[in-house]
Design a protein around this motif. Structure first.
Motif: not given
Length: 154
Positions: A118-141
């Motif tokens: 949002a700081k790079v492209w501005g509030q209107e163009k820098g914010v799109g749709v989004r999902s935020a989810v939890g994972m049991a693990t991710l690569p390399d921790n």
């Protein structure tokens, strides 16, 4: 100001653009869409931020890790496009958080990346749709992995 100027005004440094660690492309253009594969917490020296949110780090450290992932994504864009100005807007962000089972504030963590965009492209163009989810693990921790899609300018 342009996206390139906006980024410069933040005083942040891009890490090296990550190289693939498997059989995939980190960056792909299809028509006017730019797809960026899942990126991790690559720091300026090439090392990774490691740990699980809620166990090895608190929520603020997790949010800072998500910002670092955003910087890694920006590094890939810069390496492949030459300029953030070629991007019209952020379309979608998928953020994955390596967190303890009782952790529930995944969206707050991923805000570290979303706020950067949002700081790079501005509030209107820098914010799109989004999902935020939890994972049991991710690569390399790593604590956070994020993939994104952007729209190219004509």
């Amino acid at each position: 100001m342009s996206p390139d100027q906006n980024f410069a005004s933040l005083g942040l440094t891009l890490p090296p653009a990550p190289k693939p660690l498997g059989v995939y492309k980190p960056f792909l253009i299809v028509d006017k869409l730019v797809y960026v594969s899942g990126h991790g917490t690559v720091q300026e020296d090439g090392s990774l931020i490691i740990g699980r949110v809620g166990e090895d780090m608190d929520i603020e450290a997790g949010k800072a890790a998500a910002q670092q992932v955003g910087l890694a994504i920006l590094a890939t864009l810069k390496a492949n496009l030459g300029s953030f100005d070629r991007i019209e807007r952020v379309v979608k962000v998928l953020g994955m958080v390596n967190a303890t089972l009782d952790f529930e504030r995944h969206p707050y963590v991923i805000n570290g990346c979303s706020e950067l965009f949002a700081k790079v492209w501005g509030q209107e163009k820098g914010v799109g749709v989004r999902s935020a989810v939890g994972m049991a693990t991710l690569p390399d921790n790593i604590p956070v992995e994020i993939e994104a899609c952007f729209l190219l300018k004509d």
